[in-house]
Write a protein that holds these residues in place. Structure first.
Motif, PDB file in Angstrom:
ATOM      1  N   VAL A 169       3.797   1.444   2.831  1.00  0.00           N
ATOM      2  CA  VAL A 169       5.085   1.969   2.356  1.00  0.00           C
ATOM      3  C   VAL A 169       4.887   3.372   1.808  1.00  0.00           C
ATOM      4  CG1 VAL A 169       6.288  -0.196   1.849  1.00  0.00           C
ATOM      5  CG2 VAL A 169       4.725   0.751   0.170  1.00  0.00           C
ATOM      6  N   THR A 170       5.962   4.150   1.809  1.00  0.00           N
ATOM      7  CA  THR A 170       5.938   5.467   1.194  1.00  0.00           C
ATOM      8  C   THR A 170       7.281   5.681   0.504  1.00  0.00           C
ATOM      9  OG1 THR A 170       5.439   7.811   1.557  1.00  0.00           O
ATOM     10  CG2 THR A 170       6.664   6.677   3.302  1.00  0.00           C
ATOM     11  N   PRO A 188     -10.993  26.831  -6.113  1.00  0.00           N
ATOM     12  CA  PRO A 188     -12.156  25.999  -6.468  1.00  0.00           C
ATOM     13  C   PRO A 188     -11.803  24.520  -6.304  1.00  0.00           C
ATOM     14  CG  PRO A 188     -11.743  27.679  -8.145  1.00  0.00           C
ATOM     15  CD  PRO A 188     -10.559  27.691  -7.229  1.00  0.00           C
ATOM     16  N   PRO A 189     -12.795  23.670  -6.071  1.00  0.00           N
ATOM     17  CA  PRO A 189     -12.512  22.259  -5.802  1.00  0.00           C
ATOM     18  C   PRO A 189     -12.195  21.447  -7.050  1.00  0.00           C
ATOM     19  CG  PRO A 189     -14.866  22.633  -5.732  1.00  0.00           C
ATOM     20  CD  PRO A 189     -14.231  23.980  -5.914  1.00  0.00           C
ATOM     21  N   GLN A 190     -11.493  20.354  -6.832  1.00  0.00           N
ATOM     22  CA  GLN A 190     -11.233  19.329  -7.834  1.00  0.00           C
ATOM     23  C   GLN A 190     -11.666  17.988  -7.244  1.00  0.00           C
ATOM     24  OE1 GLN A 190     -10.171  19.385 -10.931  1.00  0.00           O
ATOM     25  NE2 GLN A 190      -9.498  21.506 -11.194  1.00  0.00           N
ATOM     26  N   PRO A 191     -11.680  16.900  -8.042  1.00  0.00           N
ATOM     27  CA  PRO A 191     -12.027  15.590  -7.482  1.00  0.00           C
ATOM     28  C   PRO A 191     -11.121  15.225  -6.308  1.00  0.00           C
ATOM     29  CG  PRO A 191     -11.997  15.493  -9.871  1.00  0.00           C
ATOM     30  CD  PRO A 191     -11.446  16.840  -9.492  1.00  0.00           C
ATOM     31  N   GLN A 192     -11.684  14.539  -5.335  1.00  0.00           N
ATOM     32  CA  GLN A 192     -10.942  14.222  -4.110  1.00  0.00           C
ATOM     33  C   GLN A 192      -9.841  13.192  -4.358  1.00  0.00           C
ATOM     34  OE1 GLN A 192      -9.925  14.463  -1.201  1.00  0.00           O
ATOM     35  NE2 GLN A 192     -11.265  15.780  -0.007  1.00  0.00           N
ATOM     36  N   MET A 193      -8.973  13.043  -3.336  1.00  0.00           N
ATOM     37  CA  MET A 193      -7.858  12.113  -3.388  1.00  0.00           C
ATOM     38  C   MET A 193      -8.372  10.680  -3.598  1.00  0.00           C
ATOM     39  SD  MET A 193      -4.833  13.765  -2.631  1.00  0.00           S
ATOM     40  CE  MET A 193      -3.736  12.773  -1.627  1.00  0.00           C
ATOM     41  N   PRO A 194      -7.863   9.973  -4.614  1.00  0.00           N
ATOM     42  CA  PRO A 194      -8.325   8.605  -4.845  1.00  0.00           C
ATOM     43  C   PRO A 194      -7.391   7.557  -4.241  1.00  0.00           C
ATOM     44  CG  PRO A 194      -7.100   9.350  -6.751  1.00  0.00           C
ATOM     45  CD  PRO A 194      -7.054  10.478  -5.736  1.00  0.00           C
ATOM     46  N   ILE A 195      -7.937   6.367  -4.048  1.00  0.00           N
ATOM     47  CA  ILE A 195      -7.142   5.170  -3.826  1.00  0.00           C
ATOM     48  C   ILE A 195      -7.322   4.316  -5.073  1.00  0.00           C
ATOM     49  CG2 ILE A 195      -6.935   3.018  -2.516  1.00  0.00           C
ATOM     50  CD1 ILE A 195      -7.579   4.539  -0.006  1.00  0.00           C
ATOM     51  N   ALA A 196      -6.218   3.894  -5.655  1.00  0.00           N
ATOM     52  CA  ALA A 196      -6.246   3.122  -6.896  1.00  0.00           C
ATOM     53  C   ALA A 196      -5.547   1.788  -6.684  1.00  0.00           C
ATOM     54  CB  ALA A 196      -5.568   3.905  -8.021  1.00  0.00           C
ATOM     55  N   PHE A 203       0.865  -1.180   0.000  1.00  0.00           N
ATOM     56  CA  PHE A 203       0.000   0.000   0.000  1.00  0.00           C
ATOM     57  C   PHE A 203       0.901   1.229   0.000  1.00  0.00           C
ATOM     58  CE2 PHE A 203      -3.999   1.898   2.276  1.00  0.00           C
ATOM     59  CZ  PHE A 203      -4.058   2.890   1.315  1.00  0.00           C
ATOM     60  N   GLY A 204       1.064   1.836  -1.162  1.00  0.00           N
ATOM     61  CA  GLY A 204       1.935   2.998  -1.299  1.00  0.00           C
ATOM     62  C   GLY A 204       1.189   4.293  -1.058  1.00  0.00           C
ATOM     63  N   VAL A 205       1.713   5.120  -0.173  1.00  0.00           N
ATOM     64  CA  VAL A 205       1.082   6.385   0.196  1.00  0.00           C
ATOM     65  C   VAL A 205       1.990   7.545  -0.212  1.00  0.00           C
ATOM     66  CG1 VAL A 205       0.195   7.783   2.099  1.00  0.00           C
ATOM     67  CG2 VAL A 205      -0.136   5.299   2.119  1.00  0.00           C
ATOM     68  N   HIS A 212       7.021   1.608 -11.888  1.00  0.00           N
ATOM     69  CA  HIS A 212       7.622   0.271 -11.843  1.00  0.00           C
ATOM     70  C   HIS A 212       6.688  -0.764 -11.196  1.00  0.00           C
ATOM     71  CE1 HIS A 212      11.462   2.404 -12.633  1.00  0.00           C
ATOM     72  NE2 HIS A 212      11.832   1.245 -13.133  1.00  0.00           N
ATOM     73  N   HIS A 213       5.462  -0.351 -10.869  1.00  0.00           N
ATOM     74  CA  HIS A 213       4.486  -1.256 -10.230  1.00  0.00           C
ATOM     75  C   HIS A 213       4.995  -1.800  -8.900  1.00  0.00           C
ATOM     76  CE1 HIS A 213       2.373  -2.243 -14.336  1.00  0.00           C
ATOM     77  NE2 HIS A 213       2.302  -0.957 -13.986  1.00  0.00           N
ATOM     78  N   ASP A 214       5.715  -0.960  -8.151  1.00  0.00           N
ATOM     79  CA  ASP A 214       6.203  -1.371  -6.839  1.00  0.00           C
ATOM     80  C   ASP A 214       5.092  -1.389  -5.786  1.00  0.00           C
ATOM     81  OD1 ASP A 214       8.788  -1.778  -7.647  1.00  0.00           O
ATOM     82  OD2 ASP A 214       9.490   0.216  -7.088  1.00  0.00           O
ATOM     83  N   TYR A 215       3.943  -0.773  -6.104  1.00  0.00           N
ATOM     84  CA  TYR A 215       2.827  -0.743  -5.180  1.00  0.00           C
ATOM     85  C   TYR A 215       1.622  -1.444  -5.808  1.00  0.00           C
ATOM     86  CZ  TYR A 215       5.657   3.254  -3.556  1.00  0.00           C
ATOM     87  OH  TYR A 215       6.676   4.071  -3.148  1.00  0.00           O
ATOM     88  N   ASP A 216       0.875  -2.162  -4.995  1.00  0.00           N
ATOM     89  CA  ASP A 216      -0.361  -2.798  -5.455  1.00  0.00           C
ATOM     90  C   ASP A 216      -1.563  -1.871  -5.267  1.00  0.00           C
ATOM     91  OD1 ASP A 216       0.656  -5.627  -5.958  1.00  0.00           O
ATOM     92  OD2 ASP A 216       1.259  -5.329  -3.877  1.00  0.00           O
ATOM     93  N   ILE A 217      -1.519  -1.073  -4.206  1.00  0.00           N
ATOM     94  CA  ILE A 217      -2.571  -0.110  -3.881  1.00  0.00           C
ATOM     95  C   ILE A 217      -1.878   1.230  -3.673  1.00  0.00           C
ATOM     96  CG2 ILE A 217      -4.500   0.425  -2.329  1.00  0.00           C
ATOM     97  CD1 ILE A 217      -4.268  -2.492  -1.299  1.00  0.00           C
ATOM     98  N   VAL A 218      -2.453   2.317  -4.172  1.00  0.00           N
ATOM     99  CA  VAL A 218      -1.825   3.626  -4.009  1.00  0.00           C
ATOM    100  C   VAL A 218      -2.847   4.665  -3.562  1.00  0.00           C
ATOM    101  CG1 VAL A 218       0.116   3.295  -5.592  1.00  0.00           C
ATOM    102  CG2 VAL A 218      -2.082   4.083  -6.498  1.00  0.00           C
ATOM    103  N   TYR A 219      -2.393   5.551  -2.693  1.00  0.00           N
ATOM    104  CA  TYR A 219      -3.154   6.734  -2.289  1.00  0.00           C
ATOM    105  C   TYR A 219      -2.342   7.920  -2.774  1.00  0.00           C
ATOM    106  CZ  TYR A 219      -4.963  10.434   0.785  1.00  0.00           C
ATOM    107  OH  TYR A 219      -5.483  11.611   1.287  1.00  0.00           O
ATOM    108  N   LEU A 220      -2.912   8.714  -3.668  1.00  0.00           N
ATOM    109  CA  LEU A 220      -2.153   9.799  -4.284  1.00  0.00           C
ATOM    110  C   LEU A 220      -3.108  10.904  -4.721  1.00  0.00           C
ATOM    111  CD1 LEU A 220      -0.931   8.325  -7.740  1.00  0.00           C
ATOM    112  CD2 LEU A 220      -3.056   7.788  -6.578  1.00  0.00           C
ATOM    113  N   ASN A 221      -2.539  12.001  -5.199  1.00  0.00           N
ATOM    114  CA  ASN A 221      -3.404  13.126  -5.542  1.00  0.00           C
ATOM    115  C   ASN A 221      -3.998  12.959  -6.945  1.00  0.00           C
ATOM    116  OD1 ASN A 221      -1.695  14.423  -7.561  1.00  0.00           O
ATOM    117  ND2 ASN A 221      -0.461  15.287  -5.902  1.00  0.00           N
TER     118      ASN A 221
END
Length: 286
Positions: A78-79, A227-235, A45-47, A92-101
């Protein structure tokens, strides 16, 4: 000199900090210790390094532990030492799940990640912050004179840097003419620099401002909000089995339904949890 851990630091944070040091030294493509990098067993889980490693660990390790229980397999938080290294590891696909902007997600999408949930609650906006004794009030170009120093976390911090810079530009403030721009690496660092008088203005976002010590928050004030944009996703990585990808999404969506897991959301700073999203919501982000 004693090497015993401080009794005030939870054991999981000690382990997380040691792991973060190891990961910071690893080159992209080798971000995980080989014993853990067995695809299909561990989930990584990459943050995005929005905050200090210790603060990120405190925020996201409870969520990783929740996913571990829900998915019945180990989940490793992991970060990375910087936004650029984080994105190299994403590529490099080092993360399976990511939280990013949202902006970095558009790059992650091209690398093979799909957005499954996003933060539910307040709008995703950038804010411009000054000290309480600052003469700046709002975005009046006449007040933004040569010599001002403005701080940002990182050039790729979407809300704090990209959105606030665009907001200033549309309101007639030319940073290249009036200001010296400095980058501090994290949201915490730029706010502490503002509080200490190293910069006159800081670009950041609400979660980071709220996370500051009360004495620091009391010394600062917000002068503008974008002004707002779409919120932070988890992918999630597209190569994960489809059933696992859906279970990850379902687990995140169900988090707010469990009263005994309220503490997880409190650590994250997302009291309402997550809501379903899709790649289409981020097509217009730039």
């Amino acid at each position: 000199m004693s090497t015993a851990p401080s009794p005030r630091m939870p054991h999981r944070l000690i382990g997380a900090c040691c792991l973060l040091i190891l990961l910071a030294l690893a080159p992209p493509g080798q971000a995980q210790p080989p014993v853990l990098a067995q695809h299909g067993h561990w989930l990584r889980f990459g943050v995005l390094p929005l905050q200090s490693p210790t603060k990120l660990a405190d925020m996201f390790i409870p969520l990783a532990e929740y996913l571990q229980r829900s998915l019945h397999r180990p989940v490793q938080f992991v970060t990375a030492p910087s936004f650029s290294v984080f994105m190299q590891r994403v590529m490099h696909h080092d993360y399976d799940i990511v939280y990013l902007n949202p902006l970095l997600f558009t790059q992650a999408k091209r690398a093979g990640y799909t957005a499954v949930v996003k933060v539910l609650g307040e709008p995703f906006t950038g804010i411009l912050v000054v000290r309480k004794d600052s003469p700046l009030h709002g975005i009046d170009p006449a007040q933004w004179r040569r010599g001002l120093v403005i701080g940002f976390p990182d050039p790729r911090a979407y809300a704090a840097t990209v959105m606030t810079r665009s907001y200033l530009r549309t309101h007639g403030v030319d940073l290249e003419r009036c200001c010296k721009v400095r980058y501090f690496g994290s949201q915490d660092s730029v706010l502490m620099a503002l509080n200490s008088g190293l910069v006159n203005v800081a670009g950041t976002w609400w979660p980071s401002l709220r996370s500051m010590p009360r004495a620091v928050r009391g010394n600062l004030r917000v002068i503008a909000e974008t002004p707002p944009q779409p919120q932070m996703p988890i992918a999630v990585l597209d190569t994960l089995p489809s059933k696992l990808r859906e279970t990850i999404a379902a687990s995140l969506l169900a988090l707010h339904e469990h009263p005994h897991d309220d503490d997880i959301l409190r650590h994250l700073g997302f009291p309402q949890g997550f809501i379903r999203t899709s790649d289409a919501e981020y097509r217009q982000v730039k």
